[in-house]
Motif scaffolding. Structure first.
Motif, PDB file in Angstrom:
ATOM      1  N   ASN A 285      25.107  15.014 -14.799  1.00  0.00           N
ATOM      2  CA  ASN A 285      25.410  15.879 -15.537  1.00  0.00           C
ATOM      3  C   ASN A 285      26.898  15.537 -15.859  1.00  0.00           C
ATOM      4  N   ASP A 286      27.757  15.063 -15.857  1.00  0.00           N
ATOM      5  CA  ASP A 286      28.854  14.403 -15.794  1.00  0.00           C
ATOM      6  C   ASP A 286      29.621  16.492 -14.978  1.00  0.00           C
ATOM      7  N   MET A 287      29.080  17.253 -13.855  1.00  0.00           N
ATOM      8  CA  MET A 287      29.192  17.541 -12.217  1.00  0.00           C
ATOM      9  C   MET A 287      29.496  16.728 -11.252  1.00  0.00           C
ATOM     10  N   LEU A 288      31.255  16.103 -10.976  1.00  0.00           N
ATOM     11  CA  LEU A 288      31.558  15.066  -9.233  1.00  0.00           C
ATOM     12  C   LEU A 288      30.199  15.621  -8.561  1.00  0.00           C
ATOM     13  N   ILE A 289      29.598  15.129  -7.591  1.00  0.00           N
ATOM     14  CA  ILE A 289      28.298  15.441  -6.609  1.00  0.00           C
ATOM     15  C   ILE A 289      29.539  15.490  -5.564  1.00  0.00           C
ATOM     16  N   VAL A 290      29.665  16.241  -4.772  1.00  0.00           N
ATOM     17  CA  VAL A 290      29.931  16.860  -3.413  1.00  0.00           C
ATOM     18  C   VAL A 290      28.826  16.426  -2.082  1.00  0.00           C
ATOM     19  N   GLU A 291      27.759  16.716  -2.573  1.00  0.00           N
ATOM     20  CA  GLU A 291      27.273  16.843  -1.305  1.00  0.00           C
ATOM     21  C   GLU A 291      25.376  16.453  -2.007  1.00  0.00           C
ATOM     22  N   THR A 292      24.491  16.452  -1.027  1.00  0.00           N
ATOM     23  CA  THR A 292      22.738  15.835  -1.834  1.00  0.00           C
ATOM     24  C   THR A 292      22.932  16.888  -2.732  1.00  0.00           C
ATOM     25  N   THR A 293      21.996  16.321  -4.172  1.00  0.00           N
ATOM     26  CA  THR A 293      21.926  16.738  -4.883  1.00  0.00           C
ATOM     27  C   THR A 293      20.824  17.053  -6.045  1.00  0.00           C
ATOM     28  N   PRO A 294      19.474  18.071  -6.745  1.00  0.00           N
ATOM     29  CA  PRO A 294      18.471  17.505  -6.586  1.00  0.00           C
ATOM     30  C   PRO A 294      18.700  16.997  -7.543  1.00  0.00           C
ATOM     31  N   LEU A 295      18.038  15.877  -8.035  1.00  0.00           N
ATOM     32  CA  LEU A 295      17.674  15.718  -9.449  1.00  0.00           C
ATOM     33  C   LEU A 295      16.484  15.805 -10.004  1.00  0.00           C
ATOM     34  N   THR A 296      16.769  15.965 -12.004  1.00  0.00           N
ATOM     35  CA  THR A 296      15.441  16.230 -12.697  1.00  0.00           C
ATOM     36  C   THR A 296      15.718  15.690 -14.050  1.00  0.00           C
ATOM     37  N   LYS A 297      14.269  14.748 -14.086  1.00  0.00           N
ATOM     38  CA  LYS A 297      13.707  13.984 -15.410  1.00  0.00           C
ATOM     39  C   LYS A 297      15.140  14.386 -16.235  1.00  0.00           C
ATOM     40  N   GLY A 298      15.451  12.877 -17.122  1.00  0.00           N
ATOM     41  CA  GLY A 298      16.204  13.494 -18.335  1.00  0.00           C
ATOM     42  C   GLY A 298      17.452  13.875 -17.660  1.00  0.00           C
ATOM     43  N   ASP A 299      18.149  13.942 -16.316  1.00  0.00           N
ATOM     44  CA  ASP A 299      19.813  13.952 -15.716  1.00  0.00           C
ATOM     45  C   ASP A 299      20.282  12.741 -15.792  1.00  0.00           C
ATOM     46  N   ILE A 300      21.362  12.356 -16.501  1.00  0.00           N
ATOM     47  CA  ILE A 300      22.695  11.389 -16.083  1.00  0.00           C
ATOM     48  C   ILE A 300      23.233  11.546 -14.962  1.00  0.00           C
TER      49      ILE A 300
ATOM     50  N   ALA B  18       0.796  -1.253   0.100  1.00  0.00           N
ATOM     51  CA  ALA B  18      -0.054   0.118  -0.196  1.00  0.00           C
ATOM     52  C   ALA B  18       0.614   1.479  -0.108  1.00  0.00           C
ATOM     53  N   ALA B  19       2.270   1.405   1.066  1.00  0.00           N
ATOM     54  CA  ALA B  19       2.951   2.890   0.683  1.00  0.00           C
ATOM     55  C   ALA B  19       3.652   3.072  -0.565  1.00  0.00           C
ATOM     56  N   ARG B  20       4.005   1.715  -1.442  1.00  0.00           N
ATOM     57  CA  ARG B  20       4.645   1.813  -2.458  1.00  0.00           C
ATOM     58  C   ARG B  20       3.346   2.426  -3.519  1.00  0.00           C
ATOM     59  N   GLU B  21       2.546   1.766  -3.275  1.00  0.00           N
ATOM     60  CA  GLU B  21       1.451   2.055  -4.827  1.00  0.00           C
ATOM     61  C   GLU B  21       1.123   3.690  -4.637  1.00  0.00           C
ATOM     62  N   GLU B  22       1.624   4.264  -3.258  1.00  0.00           N
ATOM     63  CA  GLU B  22       1.025   5.951  -3.354  1.00  0.00           C
ATOM     64  C   GLU B  22       2.758   6.632  -3.380  1.00  0.00           C
ATOM     65  N   THR B  23       3.871   5.575  -4.002  1.00  0.00           N
ATOM     66  CA  THR B  23       5.322   6.210  -4.152  1.00  0.00           C
ATOM     67  C   THR B  23       5.150   6.406  -5.382  1.00  0.00           C
ATOM     68  N   PRO B  24       5.702   8.019  -5.653  1.00  0.00           N
ATOM     69  CA  PRO B  24       6.187   8.343  -6.891  1.00  0.00           C
ATOM     70  C   PRO B  24       7.353   7.851  -8.304  1.00  0.00           C
ATOM     71  N   LEU B  25       6.888   7.110  -9.308  1.00  0.00           N
ATOM     72  CA  LEU B  25       7.484   6.437 -10.010  1.00  0.00           C
ATOM     73  C   LEU B  25       8.809   6.780 -10.751  1.00  0.00           C
ATOM     74  N   ALA B  26       9.715   5.983 -10.514  1.00  0.00           N
ATOM     75  CA  ALA B  26      10.993   6.560 -10.850  1.00  0.00           C
ATOM     76  C   ALA B  26      11.872   5.957 -11.792  1.00  0.00           C
ATOM     77  N   TRP B  27      12.397   5.559 -13.013  1.00  0.00           N
ATOM     78  CA  TRP B  27      13.409   4.678 -13.517  1.00  0.00           C
ATOM     79  C   TRP B  27      14.833   5.262 -13.787  1.00  0.00           C
ATOM     80  N   LEU B  28      15.892   4.155 -13.407  1.00  0.00           N
ATOM     81  CA  LEU B  28      16.692   4.376 -14.692  1.00  0.00           C
ATOM     82  C   LEU B  28      17.132   3.480 -15.467  1.00  0.00           C
ATOM     83  N   GLN B  29      17.561   3.992 -16.680  1.00  0.00           N
ATOM     84  CA  GLN B  29      18.217   3.997 -18.054  1.00  0.00           C
ATOM     85  C   GLN B  29      19.378   3.605 -18.014  1.00  0.00           C
ATOM     86  N   VAL B  30      19.649   2.504 -18.462  1.00  0.00           N
ATOM     87  CA  VAL B  30      21.429   2.433 -19.109  1.00  0.00           C
ATOM     88  C   VAL B  30      21.095   3.310 -20.666  1.00  0.00           C
TER      89      VAL B  30
END
Length: 160
Positions: A119-134, A42-54
């Protein structure tokens, strides 16, 4: 008097152990009947869907069109208990984490040996993700996609 206190201590100890045994038995019975899995589902049904594609890359020929479903909080890495298991020697056992907070997706490097890139930038802290990010972990590049309002209950359903 001393004997009476010792006997009382033994009775209290056994009562405590019986309460612990009852609580464990009740929880095991609840899991066996499926109540726990129903709550998780039930908790997972309310979780937004996201996926990672190679993303097709010359170094990732073993991963053509592989898609990983992301249920936050999701960890990426080589260890088998990660949600996204990536069998690449350049990926750390626990490489990165993807989570959602206040409706926004976030990427965190978990102290990986080779770092995590967004997006080819090394992250050093928690960073926001948006649709289409690599996201680059090890030699793999993963494109982050979201379901735009779909849930895990019906990932094939299109948004009207």
């Amino acid at each position: 008097m001393l004997l009476g206190l010792r006997l009382l201590a033994v009775v209290v100890l056994y009562a405590f152990l019986l309460v612990i045994a009852y609580v464990i038995w009740r929880d095991l019975r609840s899991v066996a009947r499926g109540h726990h899995s129903e709550n998780v589902a039930a908790a997972r049904e309310e979780t937004p869907l996201a996926w990672l594609q190679v993303v097709n890359d010359t170094d990732a020929t073993d991963w053509p069109k592989t898609v990983f479903t992301v249920v936050p909080p999701a960890t990426l890495g080589r260890a088998s208990d990660n949600q996204v298991v990536l069998q690449d020697e350049w990926v750390s056992a626990y490489h990165a984490r993807i989570e959602i907070q206040a409706g926004k997706w976030w990427l965190t490097d978990l102290g990986s040996r080779n770092g995590t890139r967004l997006n080819d930038m090394l992250i050093v802290e928690t960073t926001p993700l948006t649709k289409g990010d690599i996201i680059s972990v090890g030699r793999l590049k993963l494109r982050f996609e979201t379901g735009d309002g779909m849930s895990l209950a019906d990932p094939n359903k299109t948004k009207a």
